[in-house]
Write an enzyme that holds these catalytic residues in place. Structure first.
Site, PDB file in Angstrom:
ATOM      1  N   TYR A  81       0.837  -1.190   0.000  1.00 18.34           N
ATOM      2  CA  TYR A  81       0.000   0.000   0.000  1.00 18.34           C
ATOM      3  C   TYR A  81       0.873   1.240   0.000  1.00 18.34           C
ATOM      4  CZ  TYR A  81      -3.733  -3.229   1.467  1.00 18.34           C
ATOM      5  OH  TYR A  81      -4.641  -4.258   1.536  1.00 18.34           O
ATOM      6  N   LYS A 123      -1.012  -8.000  -3.057  1.00 14.97           N
ATOM      7  CA  LYS A 123      -2.389  -7.519  -2.903  1.00 14.97           C
ATOM      8  C   LYS A 123      -2.301  -6.023  -3.063  1.00 14.97           C
ATOM      9  CE  LYS A 123      -6.188  -7.573   0.464  1.00 14.97           C
ATOM     10  NZ  LYS A 123      -6.097  -6.729   1.667  1.00 14.97           N
TER      11      LYS A 123
END
Lengths: 244, 244, 244, 244, 244
Positions: free
Chosen positions: B137, B168
């Site tokens: 992220y 992810k």
């Protein structure tokens, strides 16, 4: 460094830009694929190829000696640069590496952490029979110019003092000043860092000629080869300059 | 990643929001109970379920392959994000994990600490035969947008370079731009991060369709399933899109 | 946690205030003496007593199961709170501990260090067969209120996610909101933190009744017992409320 | 602490001022020489002598039980104080130490680091059969007065909580308030820190009398002895007050 | 220190300036070459030569006893100085070192880290039979003058307290004040740090004469020898002053 030398000279293909600059800064649909780089390294008859461990795990096929970069950072982080170890020497060896690389941001406020980490890596690499190659980039608020004769020679000398087997440093722009860096390295192999794509092939070739003239071992080139429309052709041109 | 794949695709159920966002932000009386999630993972035929170690210790029952998240932070802390390891790889294995997860806040001023920690975890996980999955992220004062094509591709690429088996990442919003992230990952399995509950089921399904169209492996979904009034129904819909 | 439970409920006597608040803040000539506390724990039929290692070394006599607090800080330090490990799990075991305690300042800028340290302690404690009990206190510049329903439930949930066997948290003020924290803990034993001496015994008893009504396991009480003019009498009153 | 006690009382000679304050602040041509201190310790019939490891290596001759200070700092550093371990417990033992000392700056923003380090030292010292003596000095921006009754008692209590066998703390100025610190220490041996040279011998003797009257074990004295024109005479006077 | 002494006196040749100051600050075409220094050390009959590990690996030939500097920093970094270990004691031994050196910036806000690191090095060096030599340079915002009698004596004393076998410190400017530093060192061998090239040879010789007169062991000299047009001649002159 013998694994990466031919007649004392060397041409390495560097490909850690995906981590250091991000794929959108440097890659296109073709060179975003590490398989294309592995192919270029082999067909372009490079003396070594530089990968981060993840790329090496998936794409390294043994045709060219491998250098695994042991640290890295993204370009998103601002402020005084620090790059920490993300791959162990043991892991690099298990990936088939014949050398390990580590970046030191000389002059950064975190310089001491990188000095200490490289110190440990150098000893572990030597214990396992691998050369330790230092990317030495003067950077941080206290560094005025990272291509001045003085600063580039400082980078080269730091490699010698810390026990690097080779240093990758920026070019000063002319052979006379760069030869001072080569002198300062006192036998440590000096590689020019290829840097951003030069305006023309000839511009870049001229730089490399200057580097070799200054007594350096060769260059670690990335964008000027794999961003070239004819990477193998460019490799051929460089090889001629380096191994003359 | 074979344990989490079916025909090369995958649908994971994520449930670390209790730590990352707090129970009051995301949970109701029903989904606050990890047993409901374990049930949803099994009945919804997910290919994997993601828990922190504490939840795994008490609620994991083996019906679905387990990924243990090894680090975490609360949302109460402000400033540049850092998330540190709270569970060892060894402990994850003893809980029955078939994979481990780790969040890297790319661009944070503490990026280097997470890079280094993930580097050690990746090697230990591989030594024990487990894949290392990176939640990447981009975040921190220096990150403008974390869903731009460039930044999302950077996140994906970071996973490749650091040796993740899967990443992810957030969705960019359209298949064309997301396919650049998939290219940048160069073979590393790409999972869309489900994110907050979409306005309608169809909105979310459309996103997932775009992700699959872009060549991704699947998604790790949480709120859009267990906040749904019919979680199993939603899982069925997602499965159809992913495994078409 | 079986060592500290009776019919699933528990009443612990906490006595780490000498370090956390200083003797002059909380002690008088009587309760400054740890022997008085050990006596109160035994005569008041507490299910456990909480000491720092130094107090345990000199005053613990085995009549009541022991919890050793593994970290601590003084109240003199200002700014974002951090509390570091001062006693090893091994040492706690050698002192006769049947459980270990650790404080996490949730939301502090040093939260990640305490998360990581508790993560290691939890694994070591479990390996030695001891429960790990987390004192979870939301604190720091980013924490508005540490008794709101949302924040207290976040504390409870953090204990679950990190693998604590029990959490010690503040009371929200009413059973309805505190029951949300109990739900969020999802099976982790919830203990109310006794806090400063209540205006009257009845006030405190009413709080404890609310806590038990909300489904909690019990309380870890200090000042409301040993600052009481009749500690054993107070312990009797609390026992009746908890074990009804 | 038995090695340093005589009838439960003790008089220690401290000589770490060369590091803590610098030679020019505290020494003259005579007492700059550690041999003079070793001689004073023996002839003055002290119950122990306190040296840093370097002084112990060169000058300790076994005539008086040895305490090796394990940490230290210079007075040149400003800001929140921190003092780190410079000598291992193992090394202290090999120098003949019968006890180890460690300074904790209570209330400093680095308090947690010293707490953690002392925690490890205390356990290692005890494992080797040595007492761990804590110099506890409240200091830092958040400490108003380090001789108030409350703060001195806090220092004493911290020693108890962290498992120190003895504490060296400042005098509050009167026996009544100092006895509160002794109570707070709850059996941990309390030593007054001698501090700067008092205006007259009688002034200092009066302080020591108050300390003993308050129930303390004795004092660790430096400057008030070895800056005295008659160190042995002063030692005799102190001995009479302490061992009455 | 016996390996580096002759009749209790010593003359060391220092050559770590390539790292500490950079090659352009101190070197010319001749002395940039470590082979020239090795030659000077041997022909100038020095009692020891000081190299960083990288220089020792490539240029040390055994003709003169070797001291390996174990830490270092570049002059590019600004702010409070810190220098971290880059070479292990084990590695120094394998390079043939008969002593190890370490720089402590006394008074720096990172003083405690260097104290702790030197503490470990001192013990490891002694365990292997090597002396530990401390370069002690008072520096940082809180240091007014690093050549005052008080500060230089503080540096010398710090070496004693921390267990150094020898200290390298700056000259105060006159024998009377420097003899206070020698007294403060209390038997630890005191070496004057050579410093920048003096205006004339006679100026420098006069300094060295003062140092010896003050009772010091000798000097560690670099620039005043190898920047001299006649290094061997200068060495001869220094030897006469030192070994009179």
């Amino acid at each position: 460094m013998a694994a990466f030398l031919k007649e004392g000279k060397s041409m390495l293909l560097a490909y850690d830009q995906g981590l250091e600059h991000g794929p959108s800064a440097d890659f296109n649909e073709r060179n975003v694929d590490p398989a294309m780089i592995m192919e270029t390294a082999a067909k372009g008859r490079f003396n070594g190829v530089v990968f981060q461990k993840g790329v090496a795990e998936r794409f390294y096929d043994g045709r060219v000696p491998l250098i695994v970069k042991l640290n890295g950072k993204s370009s998103l982080v601002k402020g005084e640069p620090i790059s920490r170890q993300v791959c162990s020497v043991e892991q690099a060896v298990s990936l088939g590496a014949k050398g390990v690389g580590y970046t030191i941001y000389l002059g950064s406020s975190s310089e001491s952490e990188m000095f200490a980490e490289f110190g440990r890596i150098q000893e572990e690499a030597h214990a396992r029979g691998l050369p330790a190659i230092a990317w030495i980039y003067p950077r941080g608020a206290s560094v005025q110019s990272d291509t001045s004769k003085e600063v580039v020679a400082y980078a080269a000398r730091t490699g010698l003092e810390l026990g690097a087997d080779a240093v990758k440093i920026k070019y000063t722009g002319d052979p006379a000043s760069f030869s001072w860096a080569v002198r300062a390295a006192a036998g440590v192999k000096v590689f020019m860092s290829g840097g951003p794509k030069a305006p023309t092939d000839d511009d870049f070739i001229a730089q490399v000629r200057g580097v070799i003239q200054a007594g350096a071992t060769g260059l670690a080139v990335g964008r000027n080869v794999w961003q070239n429309s004819d990477p193998i052709g460019m490799a051929d041109k460089l090889r001629k300059v380096i191994f003359t």
